[in-house]
Design a protein around this motif. Structure first.
Motif, short mmCIF file in Angstrom:
data_model
loop_
_atom_site.label_atom_id
_atom_site.label_comp_id
_atom_site.label_asym_id
_atom_site.label_seq_id
_atom_site.Cartn_x
_atom_site.Cartn_y
_atom_site.Cartn_z
N ASN A 1 0.81 -1.22 0.00
CA ASN A 1 0.00 0.00 0.00
C ASN A 1 0.85 1.27 0.00
O ASN A 1 0.31 2.37 0.14
N ASP A 2 2.16 1.11 -0.15
CA ASP A 2 3.11 2.23 -0.16
C ASP A 2 2.87 3.18 1.01
O ASP A 2 2.69 4.39 0.84
N THR A 3 2.89 2.61 2.19
CA THR A 3 2.75 3.41 3.41
C THR A 3 3.56 2.75 4.51
O THR A 3 4.46 1.95 4.22
N LEU A 4 3.27 3.04 5.76
CA LEU A 4 4.01 2.46 6.87
C LEU A 4 3.16 1.47 7.65
O LEU A 4 1.93 1.60 7.72
N THR A 5 3.82 0.49 8.23
CA THR A 5 3.17 -0.40 9.18
C THR A 5 2.99 0.36 10.49
O THR A 5 3.56 1.44 10.68
N PRO A 6 2.23 -0.18 11.45
CA PRO A 6 2.15 0.47 12.77
C PRO A 6 3.53 0.68 13.40
O PRO A 6 3.78 1.73 14.00
N LEU A 7 4.44 -0.29 13.23
CA LEU A 7 5.79 -0.12 13.74
C LEU A 7 6.49 1.02 13.00
O LEU A 7 7.18 1.85 13.61
N GLY A 8 6.33 1.07 11.68
CA GLY A 8 6.93 2.14 10.90
C GLY A 8 6.45 3.51 11.33
O GLY A 8 7.23 4.48 11.35
N ARG B 1 14.23 22.92 6.51
CA ARG B 1 13.50 22.48 5.32
C ARG B 1 13.39 20.97 5.32
O ARG B 1 14.34 20.27 5.70
N ILE B 2 12.23 20.48 4.90
CA ILE B 2 11.97 19.05 4.83
C ILE B 2 11.65 18.68 3.39
O ILE B 2 10.72 19.24 2.78
N TYR B 3 12.41 17.74 2.85
CA TYR B 3 12.19 17.22 1.51
C TYR B 3 11.86 15.73 1.60
O TYR B 3 12.28 15.04 2.53
N SER B 4 11.14 15.24 0.61
CA SER B 4 10.79 13.82 0.61
C SER B 4 10.72 13.30 -0.82
O SER B 4 10.38 14.02 -1.76
N SER B 5 11.02 12.02 -0.94
CA SER B 5 10.69 11.27 -2.15
C SER B 5 9.19 11.37 -2.39
O SER B 5 8.41 11.57 -1.44
N PRO B 6 8.73 11.20 -3.61
CA PRO B 6 7.29 11.25 -3.89
C PRO B 6 6.53 10.02 -3.43
O PRO B 6 5.29 10.01 -3.47
N LEU B 7 7.24 8.98 -2.97
CA LEU B 7 6.56 7.74 -2.59
C LEU B 7 5.94 7.86 -1.20
O LEU B 7 6.47 8.52 -0.30
N GLY B 8 4.80 7.17 -1.04
CA GLY B 8 4.00 7.31 0.18
C GLY B 8 4.73 6.97 1.46
O GLY B 8 4.54 7.63 2.48
N ARG B 9 5.56 5.93 1.44
CA ARG B 9 6.23 5.51 2.67
C ARG B 9 7.25 6.55 3.15
O ARG B 9 7.47 6.68 4.35
N ALA B 10 7.85 7.28 2.22
CA ALA B 10 8.78 8.34 2.61
C ALA B 10 8.01 9.55 3.14
O ALA B 10 8.38 10.15 4.15
#
Length: 236
Positions: A15-22, A40-49
């Protein structure tokens, strides 16, 4: 400038996200980064990031800016290939004694990708892609690459966080430190929410080189009493 590079938390890849532990790991990172703050905060475009960056963004009230070049999908295209198995895999997942050999150790920054063990990956093209994107990103932070050095165009003490991925970090690290890629594949790794810090010192000469202050640090997990298991395999 301090550059913080953080791998995403324990993922739910489907699901491209985090588990409860994540999610708990992401909150631990936020607690760690809130000590001195992030500009400043940058992120990859993927959901888990993005999900890993969100607690830090919320605590510090700093928006998340998306950097498409940090996507792990692009890194996979660059440095994954077939190494004699039944399917493609990451270069850094291959047994490291097959990557760091007498031949590859003698290889240079310019010709490492010509070694036989890397014949199935887009090493040269991938390195050029990351170098160009990294140059653009760091120039926006005030540091313009000239050869091996960075000209300090805008001296600053900013703290900049990039939330990304293992594969991307393995590809970006040798570009940042100007070391042959095969050394990274064979000798380093990044676990979930691993935090690495690079210092761009503001010198009187007007030039600087990034210095790695720490690599793949997970002390924030210990502080929040979360499991200290490196990549599902090694208790540390």
């Amino acid at each position: 400038m301090l550059l913080y590079v953080i791998r995403h938390g324990d993922p739910d890849y489907a699901n491209d996200t985090l588990t409860p532990l994540g999610q708990r790991q992401a909150e631990a990172v936020a607690h760690r980064l809130s000590v001195n703050g992030i500009d400043r905060i940058y992120s990859s475009p993927l959901g888990r990031a993005i999900a890993t960056a969100r607690p830090t963004s919320e605590i510090l009230r700093v928006p998340i800016e998306i950097e498409d070049w940090c996507s792990e999908g692009l890194a996979w295209h660059d440095i994954a290939g077939n190494f004699g198995g039944t399917h493609d895999t990451w270069s850094f997942h291959v047994q490291n004694t097959k990557i760091k050999t007498e031949e590859t150790v003698r290889a240079t920054l310019e010709n490492w990708h010509e070694q036989e063990c890397f014949s199935t990956i887009r090493g040269k093209e991938g390195y050029a892609r990351i170098q160009a994107a990294s140059d653009d990103f760091l120039a926006r932070q005030g540091y313009v690459r000239e050869g091996f050095k960075y000209r300090i165009e805008r001296p600053n003490d900013d703290r900049v966080a990039v939330f990304c991925h293992q594969g991307f970090s393995m590809e970006w690290l040798p570009v940042l430190l100007q070391i042959p890629q095969q050394y990274t594949f064979a000798s380093f790794d990044f676990t979930h929410t691993a935090l690495s810090i690079f210092h761009f010192a503001n010198t009187e000469s007007g030039y600087t080189l990034p210095r790695c202050l720490c690599l793949s640090d997970v002390s924030h997990l210990y502080e929040d009493r979360l499991p200290m298991i490196y990549n599902y395999a090694i208790e540390i």
